[in-house]
Write a protein that holds these residues in place. Sequence first.
Motif, PDB file in Angstrom:
ATOM      1  N   ALA A  80       6.832   8.472  21.413  1.00 16.44           N
ATOM      2  CA  ALA A  80       5.749   8.699  20.235  1.00 16.44           C
ATOM      3  C   ALA A  80       5.882   8.254  19.213  1.00 16.44           C
ATOM      4  N   ASP A  81       5.847   7.569  18.081  1.00 13.80           N
ATOM      5  CA  ASP A  81       5.803   7.055  16.647  1.00 13.80           C
ATOM      6  C   ASP A  81       4.933   7.913  15.637  1.00 13.80           C
ATOM      7  N   VAL A  82       4.855   9.560  16.119  1.00 14.10           N
ATOM      8  CA  VAL A  82       3.415   9.986  15.686  1.00 14.10           C
ATOM      9  C   VAL A  82       4.728  11.579  14.918  1.00 14.10           C
ATOM     10  N   ALA A 122      -1.639   8.921   9.483  1.00 10.47           N
ATOM     11  CA  ALA A 122      -1.372  10.186   9.998  1.00 10.47           C
ATOM     12  C   ALA A 122      -0.536  10.901   9.409  1.00 10.47           C
ATOM     13  N   ASN A 123       0.846   9.994  10.065  1.00 11.40           N
ATOM     14  CA  ASN A 123       2.133  10.552  10.638  1.00 11.40           C
ATOM     15  C   ASN A 123       2.452  10.884   8.684  1.00 11.40           C
ATOM     16  N   LEU A 124       1.053  10.845   7.161  1.00 11.19           N
ATOM     17  CA  LEU A 124       2.345  11.083   6.370  1.00 11.19           C
ATOM     18  C   LEU A 124       0.695  12.398   5.493  1.00 11.19           C
ATOM     19  N   ILE A 142       5.703  11.390   2.606  1.00 16.77           N
ATOM     20  CA  ILE A 142       6.364  10.473   3.331  1.00 16.77           C
ATOM     21  C   ILE A 142       7.619  10.066   3.709  1.00 16.77           C
ATOM     22  N   ASN A 143       8.299  11.222   5.077  1.00 14.96           N
ATOM     23  CA  ASN A 143       9.019  10.985   5.769  1.00 14.96           C
ATOM     24  C   ASN A 143       9.621  11.683   6.357  1.00 14.96           C
ATOM     25  N   GLY A 144       8.704  11.967   7.418  1.00 12.10           N
ATOM     26  CA  GLY A 144       7.959  12.666   8.444  1.00 12.10           C
ATOM     27  C   GLY A 144       9.036  13.880   8.086  1.00 12.10           C
ATOM     28  N   VAL A 171       0.965  -1.260  -0.178  1.00 10.86           N
ATOM     29  CA  VAL A 171       0.341  -0.127   0.235  1.00 10.86           C
ATOM     30  C   VAL A 171       0.583   1.681   0.169  1.00 10.86           C
ATOM     31  N   PHE A 172       1.816   1.392   0.610  1.00  8.54           N
ATOM     32  CA  PHE A 172       2.914   2.450   0.674  1.00  8.54           C
ATOM     33  C   PHE A 172       3.983   1.946   0.531  1.00  8.54           C
ATOM     34  N   SER A 173       5.357   1.736   1.520  1.00  7.39           N
ATOM     35  CA  SER A 173       6.482   1.523   0.973  1.00  7.39           C
ATOM     36  C   SER A 173       7.038   0.047   0.290  1.00  7.39           C
ATOM     37  N   SER A 233       4.424  16.087  -1.156  1.00  6.50           N
ATOM     38  CA  SER A 233       3.242  15.476  -1.329  1.00  6.50           C
ATOM     39  C   SER A 233       3.018  14.338  -2.276  1.00  6.50           C
ATOM     40  N   THR A 234       2.630  13.102  -2.269  1.00  5.38           N
ATOM     41  CA  THR A 234       2.193  11.999  -3.044  1.00  5.38           C
ATOM     42  C   THR A 234       1.362  11.594  -3.869  1.00  5.38           C
ATOM     43  N   PHE A 235       1.452  10.824  -4.271  1.00  5.29           N
ATOM     44  CA  PHE A 235       0.281  10.791  -5.099  1.00  5.29           C
ATOM     45  C   PHE A 235       0.616   9.354  -6.253  1.00  5.29           C
ATOM     46  N   GLY A 293      12.344   6.194   5.952  1.00  2.00           N
ATOM     47  CA  GLY A 293      12.740   5.311   5.212  1.00  2.00           C
ATOM     48  C   GLY A 293      12.558   4.325   6.039  1.00  2.00           C
ATOM     49  N   VAL A 294      12.876   3.055   5.621  1.00  2.10           N
ATOM     50  CA  VAL A 294      12.641   1.948   7.178  1.00  2.10           C
ATOM     51  C   VAL A 294      13.538   1.528   7.217  1.00  2.10           C
ATOM     52  N   HIS A 295      14.025   1.326   8.340  1.00  2.00           N
ATOM     53  CA  HIS A 295      15.218   1.238   9.162  1.00  2.00           C
ATOM     54  C   HIS A 295      15.371   0.884  10.717  1.00  2.00           C
ATOM     55  N   GLY A 348      -6.731   0.171  16.807  1.00  3.23           N
ATOM     56  CA  GLY A 348      -8.291   1.349  16.722  1.00  3.23           C
ATOM     57  C   GLY A 348      -8.217   2.420  17.933  1.00  3.23           C
ATOM     58  N   GLU A 349      -6.366   2.432  17.867  1.00  2.00           N
ATOM     59  CA  GLU A 349      -7.205   3.076  19.611  1.00  2.00           C
ATOM     60  C   GLU A 349      -6.193   4.065  18.695  1.00  2.00           C
ATOM     61  N   ARG A 350      -6.636   5.491  18.912  1.00  2.00           N
ATOM     62  CA  ARG A 350      -6.270   6.696  18.341  1.00  2.00           C
ATOM     63  C   ARG A 350      -5.417   7.811  19.996  1.00  2.00           C
ATOM     64  N   VAL A 351      -4.165   7.673  20.356  1.00  2.00           N
ATOM     65  CA  VAL A 351      -4.018   8.604  20.890  1.00  2.00           C
ATOM     66  C   VAL A 351      -4.453  10.058  21.053  1.00  2.00           C
TER      67      VAL A 351
HETATM   68  C1  LIG Z   1       3.838   5.641  -0.544  1.00  2.00           C
HETATM   69  C2  LIG Z   1       5.001   5.870   0.136  1.00  2.00           C
HETATM   70  C3  LIG Z   1       6.129   4.463  -0.222  1.00  2.00           C
HETATM   71  C4  LIG Z   1       7.614   4.955   0.381  1.00  2.00           C
HETATM   72  N1  LIG Z   1       8.270   3.840   0.069  1.00  2.00           N
HETATM   73  C5  LIG Z   1       9.574   3.514   0.910  1.00  2.00           C
HETATM   74  C6  LIG Z   1      10.322   2.714   0.636  1.00  2.00           C
HETATM   75  O1  LIG Z   1      10.767   1.929  -0.407  1.00  2.00           O
HETATM   76  N2  LIG Z   1      11.281   2.308   0.676  1.00  2.00           N
HETATM   77  C7  LIG Z   1      11.252   3.097   2.610  1.00  2.00           C
HETATM   78  O2  LIG Z   1      12.347   3.000   3.043  1.00  2.00           O
HETATM   79  N3  LIG Z   1      11.036   4.059   2.637  1.00  2.00           N
HETATM   80  C8  LIG Z   1      10.131   4.297   2.123  1.00  2.00           C
HETATM   81  N4  LIG Z   1       9.082   4.686   2.025  1.00  2.00           N
HETATM   82  C9  LIG Z   1       8.927   5.589   3.400  1.00  2.00           C
HETATM   83  C10 LIG Z   1       8.489   4.437   5.518  1.00  2.00           C
HETATM   84  O3  LIG Z   1       7.213   3.742   5.236  1.00  2.00           O
HETATM   85  C11 LIG Z   1       8.875   5.163   6.466  1.00  2.00           C
HETATM   86  O4  LIG Z   1       9.725   6.563   6.307  1.00  2.00           O
HETATM   87  C12 LIG Z   1       8.836   4.768   7.619  1.00  2.00           C
HETATM   88  O5  LIG Z   1       7.098   4.138   7.662  1.00  2.00           O
HETATM   89  C13 LIG Z   1       8.525   5.920   8.719  1.00  2.00           C
HETATM   90  O6  LIG Z   1       7.829   4.836   9.836  1.00  2.00           O
HETATM   91  P1  LIG Z   1       7.163   5.217  11.227  1.00  2.00           P
HETATM   92  O7  LIG Z   1       7.112   4.319  12.101  1.00  2.00           O
HETATM   93  O8  LIG Z   1       7.988   6.856  11.174  1.00  2.00           O
HETATM   94  O9  LIG Z   1       6.049   6.353  10.552  1.00  2.00           O
HETATM   95  P2  LIG Z   1       5.069   5.522   9.806  1.00  2.00           P
HETATM   96  O10 LIG Z   1       4.789   4.359   8.811  1.00  2.00           O
HETATM   97  O11 LIG Z   1       3.746   6.298   9.641  1.00  2.00           O
HETATM   98  O12 LIG Z   1       4.048   4.674  11.329  1.00  2.00           O
HETATM   99  C14 LIG Z   1       2.969   6.124  12.167  1.00  2.00           C
HETATM  100  C15 LIG Z   1       2.155   5.190  13.031  1.00  2.00           C
HETATM  101  O13 LIG Z   1       2.252   5.659  13.685  1.00  2.00           O
HETATM  102  C16 LIG Z   1      -0.122   6.158  13.868  1.00  2.00           C
HETATM  103  N5  LIG Z   1      -0.549   7.199  14.501  1.00  2.00           N
HETATM  104  C17 LIG Z   1      -0.616   7.858  14.162  1.00  2.00           C
HETATM  105  N6  LIG Z   1      -1.237   8.856  14.997  1.00  2.00           N
HETATM  106  C18 LIG Z   1      -1.379   7.962  15.817  1.00  2.00           C
HETATM  107  C19 LIG Z   1      -1.969   8.693  16.957  1.00  2.00           C
HETATM  108  N7  LIG Z   1      -2.293   9.979  17.031  1.00  2.00           N
HETATM  109  N8  LIG Z   1      -2.603   7.797  17.947  1.00  2.00           N
HETATM  110  C20 LIG Z   1      -2.050   6.132  17.457  1.00  2.00           C
HETATM  111  N9  LIG Z   1      -1.729   6.136  15.938  1.00  2.00           N
HETATM  112  C21 LIG Z   1      -1.715   6.620  15.350  1.00  2.00           C
HETATM  113  C22 LIG Z   1       0.241   5.742  12.180  1.00  2.00           C
HETATM  114  O14 LIG Z   1      -1.532   5.113  12.278  1.00  2.00           O
HETATM  115  C23 LIG Z   1       0.660   4.726  11.515  1.00  2.00           C
HETATM  116  O15 LIG Z   1       0.399   3.563  12.305  1.00  2.00           O
HETATM  117  C24 LIG Z   1       7.477   5.182   1.684  1.00  2.00           C
HETATM  118  C25 LIG Z   1       6.246   6.003   2.302  1.00  2.00           C
HETATM  119  C26 LIG Z   1       5.277   5.863   1.898  1.00  2.00           C
HETATM  120  C27 LIG Z   1       4.201   6.905   1.979  1.00  2.00           C
END
Ligand SMILES: Cc1cc2nc3c(=O)[nH]c(=O)nc-3n(C[C@H](O)[C@H](O)[C@H](O)COP(=O)(O)OP(=O)(O)OC[C@H]3O[C@@H](n4cnc5c(N)ncnc54)[C@H](O)[C@@H]3O)c2cc1C
Length: 533
Positions: free
Chosen positions: A281-283, A453-455, A460-462, A54-56, A315-317, A501-503, A249-252
């Motif tokens: 906070a992963d927000v 919500a982070n997107l 896509i990169n916070g 769906v995303f990465s 932004s991303t499409f 990025g996913v690291h 299903g738990e929004r903070v």
């Molecule tokens: C279309 C797309 C393509 C990408 N392609 C790549 C790729 O190929 N390779 C790569 O390395 N990276 C890629 N990225 C980037 C990568 O996915 C992100 O940088 C990474 O997922 C960030 O991880 P995160 O845990 O910080 O945030 P996220 O993955 O965004 O997770 C945050 C989580 O917090 C939850 N959340 C937010 N607010 C609340 C709240 N108030 N209460 C409870 N939960 C909450 C969200 O629902 C989500 O589940 C891509 C991203 C996108 C959108």
Amino acid sequence: MADAVVIGAGPNGLTAANLLADAGWKVLVLEEQPEPGGAVRSDCGVDPDFVSDVFSSFYPLAAASPVLRALRLEEDGLRWSHAPSVLAHPLPDGRCAVLERDVAATAAGLERFGAGDGEAWRELHGLWERFGSELLGCLFTPFPPVRPGLRLLGKARGAGALRLARTMLLPARRLGEEYFEGEGGRLLLAGNALHADLSPESAIGGGFGWLMSMLAQSHGFPVPVGGAGSLTAALVRRLERHGGQVRCGERVTEVIVRNGRALGVRTADGNAVRARRAVLADVSAPTLFTELVAAEHLPAQLLRDVHRGFQWDFSTFKVDWALSGPVPWTAEPAAGAGTVHLADGVDDLTRFAAQLATRHVPDRPFLLVGQMTTADPTRSPQGTESAWAYTHVPQRIEHDAGADGILGSWNEREQEAMADRIEAQVERFAPGFRSRIRNRRVLSPVTLQRMDANLHGGAINGGTTALHQQLVLRPTPGTGRPETPVNGLYLASASAHPGGGVHGIPGANAARAALRSPATRAVLTTARRTLAG
Ligand SMILES: Cc1cc2nc3c(=O)[nH]c(=O)nc-3n(C[C@H](O)[C@H](O)[C@H](O)COP(=O)(O)OP(=O)(O)OC[C@H]3O[C@@H](n4cnc5c(N)ncnc54)[C@H](O)[C@@H]3O)c2cc1C
């Protein structure tokens, strides 16, 4: 009561939770969406016979991450797969730059674009072999990266260190022109720079493009067998094995703070969830500091920095497809690549970036295309292709450079018009592509944000990867560390150093900060408060 509450089950939240559980903490992860994973999820939403990310999709950063490697997710079912070649950039005249997993093969292909370009690629790869692990060490440890930094300086020495620093700071166009005669090598660097929101002319775009290219050269662009969701499933399984819990299903809606200390969180249904030791906070940084923590608990300067200074990335499409056959590329080598970049050349990338900077929806969008069945044959029936493409659009749109009057309302008409524009761009490089579309799914910036919500607005990169929001400037001028001005509260998302990025590094940094001794924690929190105030 949990020792730690983690807000958000993205890869960073889940990495943090795993590290805390390994240390014996009782961990509860609260996730807003109905399933965990954040931007690491897959489904069969395009076609029941196809798995779509769906995303990465591609995870070289995960393969290179010491934190994720140490979690040994293979023991929890994760398996990796690779496309025959890593990345291709076809040109309209049928030539194609290909990043192969074998450096000699990549070099041989680039040599066809310009005499000496194969050797230039080997030289850039040599630089990576000498300094790559120290550079990654600097990025992948909490700020300041004392030990890897000293090791890097020890290796590079004097003028060597200055030259390396210059290479890292160069724009992608300049680095490409210094090394390559032909378009092929230049395109690999510049296209990879545009994986972040860096134009061919942005400072550090060359360093970033080189880093991504060399990760591709040394690790490939691996994908999880069965879909991106398999990576999330392994993280969750491992966490649960160590006693952690994920509640979906738990929004903070609030971080509860008393006397400068985080005591827990409140969820959308009004319940308070206490945390004995820490809240992670992963927000996004703006969500944490302007929505979840009440302003009275934060220094005024931090709030000003977030409001005025924090910059989102583009932004991303995105469009996902179920294709009845492979993409019929004119440039044949593109057929074997997991990732394909589409733009007419480096100048075309600059044109695209200029349209974004001037708030235009690009008329001829630069596309990143994923050929997922090519990378992992389990994704769809034999002979078909599960594919996607995404491009960037401005966060604030004022004009459409194309003829469709797309102005960012992202109503159905605009979504369909933008998806058609993306398909037309693929068709230029692969005539007959559209006739192979069985089904498509459109993910507009609004939809992406609704699903995570982070997107924010489809970012896509916070937050931007630009130099002015890196290291001690990420997410706002401060320490570059996960501590916040609130005791026991840590920023664990891609908004924190070292970014998107996913690291798993921001999550790991936050977990390690929470695990420090109380005395060290107090010093670092005071430092953050002082720098913010
Ligand atoms: C279309 C797309 C393509 C990408 N392609 C790549 C790729 O190929 N390779 C790569 O390395 N990276 C890629 N990225 C980037 C990568 O996915 C992100 O940088 C990474 O997922 C960030 O991880 P995160 O845990 O910080 O945030 P996220 O993955 O965004 O997770 C945050 C989580 O917090 C939850 N959340 C937010 N607010 C609340 C709240 N108030 N209460 C409870 N939960 C909450 C969200 O629902 C989500 O589940 C891509 C991203 C996108 C959108």
